[in-house]
Structure formats: C-alpha cells, structure tokens
Write an enzyme that holds these catalytic residues in place. Structure first.
Site, PDB file in Angstrom:
ATOM      1  CE  LYS A  59     -36.689  20.942  79.664  1.00 38.06           C
ATOM      2  NZ  LYS A  59     -35.889  20.362  80.738  1.00 38.06           N
ATOM      3  CD  GLN A 103     -33.842  21.542  83.545  1.00 40.72           C
ATOM      4  OE1 GLN A 103     -34.895  21.571  82.937  1.00 40.72           O
ATOM      5  NE2 GLN A 103     -32.727  21.081  83.009  1.00 40.72           N
ATOM      6  CG  ASP A 126     -37.369  14.685  81.784  1.00 41.53           C
ATOM      7  OD1 ASP A 126     -37.298  15.117  80.623  1.00 41.53           O
ATOM      8  OD2 ASP A 126     -37.054  15.361  82.781  1.00 41.53           O
TER       9      ASP A 126
END
Length: 286
Positions: A59, A103, A126
C-alpha cells in the site's frame, strides 16, 4: 502445467489494469498538487504479522507511485484498544489526513468492530464502516469495499458485459461476497450467492455466466463446476500442496473450458490496492 501469459486473451490481467488505474490516479493527484492540494492516507499497523507487513508495504508503494502521501503508524503488539481508539480519534480530526486504514487482523485484545466503527465515515477508504455499507446497499454515493470494486473494474476494462448475466458469487463475507452481490445488481446482473450451507453448490456454479470464487479453499472448483465459456474471477489467495500460491479455482483444470479467467497471483490482488488508491483520491471530494 499451463503458464500464465499476459498476452493471452483469456487472461484478465490484473497487473496491467491496476497499473492503468494507478497511472490515471497519479495524473489526478499531480493536478491536485499543482493546485496546492495534498492527498494523504494514514495506515495503522498493530503488531508484526508478516502478511500484514507485506500488505502495508504494498500500500505504501502504491501511495509512492500515485503521489499520495503515506503516513505510517506502526504500533506494538500489546497496544490497548483505548490507545488505538485515541489515535483514530486524533486522525479523524486532522485536516491533513484524507483517509484512514487500519490493517486487519488486529491482536486479540482489540475489538475490530469497535475500531472500524470509530473511523470517520468520510475517511473510511476501506469501505468497511456501517455508513459506507449502508450507502452501498441503498445506492447512495460513497466508499466501496476495494476488492469488489476492483472486480467490477476488471470486467469493465476487459469489455466483459454484466448486464443480464447469471452471476454466481461463492462466499458471503462483508468484505467480498455481500458488497460484490450489490455491485453486480447495480450492473443489472442476476445474482446468486452460495455459501457453506448451500445445497447443490457445484450444480449452481456450473450455470454461472460469471463465477466469483471467494471461499479460501485451494483449487476447490474444477472444470465440471464451471459452465462452458464462463468468466471466472478467482478471489482466493491460497497455498497448494507444494506451498505455491493458488486460488479457489483449479486454473489448469478449468482453463480450456472458460472464456476468461483471472490468474492467482496477478488477477484480483493488484486491483484491491488500485481501488484503495482510487478511494483515497475520492476522499478529497467527500
């Protein structure tokens, strides 16, 4: 053993398509920078899970490529839930942070649901916050979970029609299966979701014009489970008996029967990160 050739018209090349998308994002970010606007993503990693570290690095690389500023927060394994909530609260209020990503998975002392719920829906790149999920389900604009959004882009950019097609999704997770079904309905597909309690699953998958496999079982689907000329989207990221990366679909077995297929690796995976970058870019407008 068939080898994956990117020039093969059967192969839906996620690497190539994701690079196209990231290049488009880079151009838009560059334009924003020239206007004096910066786009920034805060990435929080708790602990030292090796797979999570790889995902976070990927990322960060994508941020670097697209010109999106990446803010990294690497917290120790024993971080408390309150400490993490405090950090999210701080990032929620920072004007120089457009998107926040935590995460997963998190260490066992931390409740994932509480953490995800605390992220400001305007920064939920997300697409996991209940507000984002609600907006998606009723057709309002907002963030869409990155993997399903990536699959839609893969199909569109490969000129594969979804309108009126019989789409079978195997897996009903909040991250892939459910949002995938909603997005396919938006594209006017007829959608069936299969899961662990589905009877005659293989009979159902063998009637799919487009099969989306997301169950986490290596090489589960064989040629008898797919329709002649079907499009197969393999979301699985598994290991076979030789510890080699593979998907939920037995690529070699189904290859001759399908019209298009995503390889593993190099299919859906790169698209997830490309769509994350797209969401971060979109965050500046929200």
């Amino acid at each position: 053993m068939s080898t994956v050739n990117e020039m093969d018209p059967k192969i839906i090349d996620g690497k190539r398509i994701s690079k196209e998308i990231k290049e488009e994002i880079r151009d838009k970010v560059s334009k924003l920078n020239r206007e004096g606007k910066e786009v920034a993503l805060a990435v929080i990693l708790v602990g030292e899970n090796p797979a999570s570290q790889v995902y976070v690095r990927n990322k960060q690389k994508a941020c670097e490529f697209t010109g999106i500023k990446s803010l990294s927060y690497n917290l120790p394994e024993d971080t408390s839930e309150e400490e993490l909530l405090d950090l999210i609260e701080e990032l929620n209020h920072r004007d120089d942070v457009n998107g926040i990503l935590v995460q997963l998975p998190l260490p066992k002392q931390i409740n994932e649901e509480r953490i995800l719920d605390r992220i400001d829906p305007k920064k939920d790149v997300d697409g996991f916050h209940p507000v984002s999920v609600g907006n998606l389900s009723i057709g309002r604009p907002g963030y869409v979970s990155c993997t399903p959004a990536g699959i839609i882009e893969l199909l569109k950019r490969s000129d594969i029609p979804m309108d009126g097609k019989n789409v079978v999704i195997v897996g009903r997770s909040n991250i892939v299966g459910k949002p995938m079904a909603i997005l396919m309905l938006r594209e006017n597909a007829t959608v069936t979701i299969c899961h662990s309690h589905t009877k005659n699953m293989r009979e159902i998958t063998s009637q799919a014009d487009i099969l989306v496999a997301a169950i986490g079982k290596p090489k589960f689907f064989k040629k008898e489970d797919v329709k002649e000329g079907a499009v197969v989207i393999d979301v699985g990221m598994d290991r076979d008996e030789n510890n080699k990366l593979c998907g939920d679909v037995d690529f070699d077995d189904v290859y001759d029967k399908v019209s298009h297929i995503t390889p593993v690796p190099g299919g859906v995976g790169p698209m997830t990160i490309a769509m994350l970058m797209s969401n971060v870019l979109h965050s500046i407008e929200i």
